[in-house]
Design a protein around this motif. Structure first.
Motif, PDB file in Angstrom:
ATOM      1  N   GLU A 110     105.780 -72.395  21.918  1.00 17.38           N
ATOM      2  CA  GLU A 110     105.138 -73.196  21.099  1.00 17.38           C
ATOM      3  C   GLU A 110     103.636 -72.537  21.046  1.00 17.38           C
ATOM      4  OE1 GLU A 110     106.250 -75.317  18.783  1.00 17.38           O
ATOM      5  OE2 GLU A 110     108.110 -75.086  19.525  1.00 17.38           O
ATOM      6  N   CYS A 111     102.959 -72.656  22.260  1.00 13.64           N
ATOM      7  CA  CYS A 111     101.567 -72.031  22.362  1.00 13.64           C
ATOM      8  C   CYS A 111     101.241 -71.035  23.260  1.00 13.64           C
ATOM      9  CB  CYS A 111     100.678 -73.316  22.785  1.00 13.64           C
ATOM     10  SG  CYS A 111     100.995 -73.624  24.602  1.00 13.64           S
ATOM     11  N   LEU A 112     102.247 -70.389  23.388  1.00 15.08           N
ATOM     12  CA  LEU A 112     102.375 -69.182  24.404  1.00 15.08           C
ATOM     13  C   LEU A 112     101.441 -69.174  25.511  1.00 15.08           C
ATOM     14  CD1 LEU A 112     101.935 -66.587  21.547  1.00 15.08           C
ATOM     15  CD2 LEU A 112     103.969 -67.338  22.662  1.00 15.08           C
ATOM     16  N   THR A 113     101.017 -70.415  26.098  1.00 11.79           N
ATOM     17  CA  THR A 113     100.305 -70.597  27.685  1.00 11.79           C
ATOM     18  C   THR A 113     101.276 -70.302  28.649  1.00 11.79           C
ATOM     19  OG1 THR A 113      99.158 -72.444  26.695  1.00 11.79           O
ATOM     20  CG2 THR A 113      99.216 -72.118  29.049  1.00 11.79           C
ATOM     21  N   ALA A 124      99.700 -77.691  28.280  1.00 11.04           N
ATOM     22  CA  ALA A 124      98.624 -77.311  27.314  1.00 11.04           C
ATOM     23  C   ALA A 124      98.994 -78.112  25.785  1.00 11.04           C
ATOM     24  CB  ALA A 124      98.618 -75.762  27.028  1.00 11.04           C
ATOM     25  N   CYS A 125     100.347 -77.983  25.403  1.00 11.09           N
ATOM     26  CA  CYS A 125     100.547 -78.407  24.132  1.00 11.09           C
ATOM     27  C   CYS A 125     101.563 -79.540  24.358  1.00 11.09           C
ATOM     28  CB  CYS A 125     101.149 -77.256  23.173  1.00 11.09           C
ATOM     29  SG  CYS A 125     102.620 -76.797  23.701  1.00 11.09           S
TER      30      CYS A 125
END
Length: 132
Positions: A110-113, A124-125
């Motif tokens: 989703e957020c590429l963390t 993170a997300c």
């Protein structure tokens, strides 16, 4: 004067000074390896590699290019020693370490963390993840 003192006491300047000292000591080791081990090994097969007597003259000028050839051969031997005994092993070590680190983490879709592979929720997300 306080700005100069602050500059000298910065970590980068001290790190650079330490690197120069270690580099000088390491240079002595590599030069000794080339002069005391590698050059005699080469001379055992093809005679002593000394080109200092090579020269040519044009008019009254004498060009002693043999010393340059000696310096060039010495540089190539030092560069070879540094590359094959330090650079290649260190590069392969870094590659193995990077592969080991990559195997323990993955990117959140989703957020590429970057998150641990076993994570079930992204910190993170907070999206839910399927474990790998």
């Amino acid at each position: 004067m306080s700005g100069f003192k602050k500059f000298l006491l910065q970590g980068n300047v001290i790190d650079l000074a330490i690197a120069v000292v270690i580099g000088a000591a390491f240079t002595a080791i590599v030069n000794s390896f080339v002069a005391d081990l590698l050059t005699p090994l080469i001379s055992a097969f093809g005679g002593l590699p000394d080109f200092s007597s090579l020269k040519f003259t044009i008019g009254r000028s004498s060009f002693n290019y043999g010393n340059f050839v000696n310096a060039l051969v010495s540089f190539l031997m030092v560069a070879g020693v540094v590359y094959f005994l330090i650079v290649r092993p260190y590069t392969s070590y870094k590659d193995r370490r990077a592969a080991a680190e990559e195997a323990t983490h993955r990117a959140c879709p989703e957020c590429l963390t970057e998150i641990p592979k076993a994570a079930k929720r992204c910190p993170a997300c907070t999206s839910e993840l399927t474990s790998v």
